[in-house]
Scaffold this active site. Sequence first.
Site, mmCIF file in Angstrom:
data_model
loop_
_atom_site.group_PDB
_atom_site.id
_atom_site.type_symbol
_atom_site.label_atom_id
_atom_site.label_comp_id
_atom_site.label_asym_id
_atom_site.label_seq_id
_atom_site.Cartn_x
_atom_site.Cartn_y
_atom_site.Cartn_z
ATOM 1 N N ARG A 239 1.336 -1.320 0.401
ATOM 2 C CA ARG A 239 0.027 -0.334 0.250
ATOM 3 C C ARG A 239 1.307 1.134 -0.262
ATOM 4 O O ARG A 239 1.449 1.065 1.098
ATOM 5 C CB ARG A 239 -0.686 0.163 1.326
ATOM 6 C CG ARG A 239 -2.525 -1.056 1.658
ATOM 7 C CD ARG A 239 -2.694 -1.060 -0.262
ATOM 8 N NE ARG A 239 -4.409 -1.513 0.307
ATOM 9 C CZ ARG A 239 -4.433 -2.733 -0.657
ATOM 10 N NH1 ARG A 239 -3.239 -2.790 -1.995
ATOM 11 N NH2 ARG A 239 -4.772 -3.798 -0.915
ATOM 12 N N ASP A 263 4.392 -0.478 -7.117
ATOM 13 C CA ASP A 263 3.416 -0.764 -7.771
ATOM 14 C C ASP A 263 2.108 -0.215 -6.842
ATOM 15 O O ASP A 263 1.194 -0.012 -7.989
ATOM 16 C CB ASP A 263 2.912 -2.884 -7.781
ATOM 17 C CG ASP A 263 1.153 -2.524 -8.771
ATOM 18 O OD1 ASP A 263 1.721 -3.123 -9.508
ATOM 19 O OD2 ASP A 263 1.328 -4.358 -7.318
ATOM 20 N N GLU A 268 -4.804 6.723 -8.134
ATOM 21 C CA GLU A 268 -4.879 5.348 -8.837
ATOM 22 C C GLU A 268 -6.253 5.722 -9.651
ATOM 23 O O GLU A 268 -6.889 6.085 -9.046
ATOM 24 C CB GLU A 268 -4.325 3.907 -8.032
ATOM 25 C CG GLU A 268 -3.016 4.127 -7.570
ATOM 26 C CD GLU A 268 -3.069 2.683 -6.992
ATOM 27 O OE1 GLU A 268 -4.320 2.312 -6.597
ATOM 28 O OE2 GLU A 268 -2.518 2.349 -6.334
ATOM 29 N N HIS A 287 -0.166 -1.110 -10.144
ATOM 30 C CA HIS A 287 -1.366 -1.969 -9.306
ATOM 31 C C HIS A 287 -1.293 -2.847 -10.093
ATOM 32 O O HIS A 287 -2.511 -3.399 -10.009
ATOM 33 C CB HIS A 287 -2.564 -1.304 -8.874
ATOM 34 C CG HIS A 287 -2.455 -1.160 -7.493
ATOM 35 N ND1 HIS A 287 -3.340 -1.081 -6.051
ATOM 36 C CD2 HIS A 287 -2.354 -2.580 -6.565
ATOM 37 C CE1 HIS A 287 -3.771 -1.911 -4.916
ATOM 38 N NE2 HIS A 287 -2.980 -2.552 -5.306
ATOM 39 N N GLY A 289 0.083 -5.871 -8.675
ATOM 40 C CA GLY A 289 -0.152 -7.452 -7.842
ATOM 41 C C GLY A 289 -0.606 -8.486 -7.746
ATOM 42 O O GLY A 289 -0.632 -9.263 -7.838
#
Length: 321
Positions: A239, A263, A268, A287, A289
């Site tokens: 995070r 990431d 976002e 992002h 992951g």
Amino acid sequence: MPEIRRVAILDDYQGVARRHADWSALPDSTRLTVFSEPLGGAEDVAAALRPFDVVVAMRERTAFPAAVIDSLPNLRLLVTTGPANAAIDVAAAEQRGIVVSGTRGGGLTSTAELTWGLIHALTRSIPTEDRLVREGDWERTVGRDLHGARLGVIGLGSVGTRVARVGLAFGMDVVAWSSHLDTGHARAVGVTPVDKEELLATSDVVTVHLKASARTTGIVGRDELALMRPNAFLINTSRSALIDGEALLAALRDGRIGGAGLDVHSVEPLPDDSPWRTAPRTVLTPHLGYVTEGTYDIFYSDALEDILAYGAGTPIRVVAP
């Protein structure tokens, strides 16, 4: 039984939601709408979703604070992919009589795998060399060896442990710290427990794997970054709030650390004017992951099950406030 009339699937950025579950199982009268782009701010979200009685949210891409929930008069079921979602005010939903259902978790293995993708991208300058080859240049960077280097893992939970085991397989010296580290587990894995200061000061690569909370917010800040080696890399696939973004950006611009692989981001998608778009010595991913075929199979198939169960009057995987 509750009637399922209009279902919205949010933030399907890759346009794949329809193929990861058999949505034809919904009642024939149900209208399914898929949104492939971010809806925008709170007012935009409310305006777009006002007609829907069921909404499927992809993780925390769209926030549902109390103000948004209160502006959706038709909403009866809010499904979050994953078993919990910090971007949903579950208590506010419960007060409105809205059921919040989750899905099974996913992304633990894929997040660990992406962590290593970012580590390799930084230590071997893969994005840079890829660009140079396409531009007609050849061999301009010198890579860093992982074998014999020290990997510092902040947070040795499910993801952190997977990352640590890969580091050990590469022949790295792996150390770990967290405020509640299970030292017995660490040693059983082959990882050396150390204090936070030693981890930061001695690691060639530092990777963060903690849940975001009041206790962990900013756990890597200006003081922590000052302890890191000038050639060390920092990785964050957890995070963004775990790291002080302004302090990290300043450290990168001043050359006080070697680089960062990120990431997760405070906003976002990244805004057009985000300073991270031009940040030096960084590898950025959007992002990704948990974004894999296997995770999406779990998320969307479970979301469909949640909707059908709600329609049958027996909600499942209900998220408590």
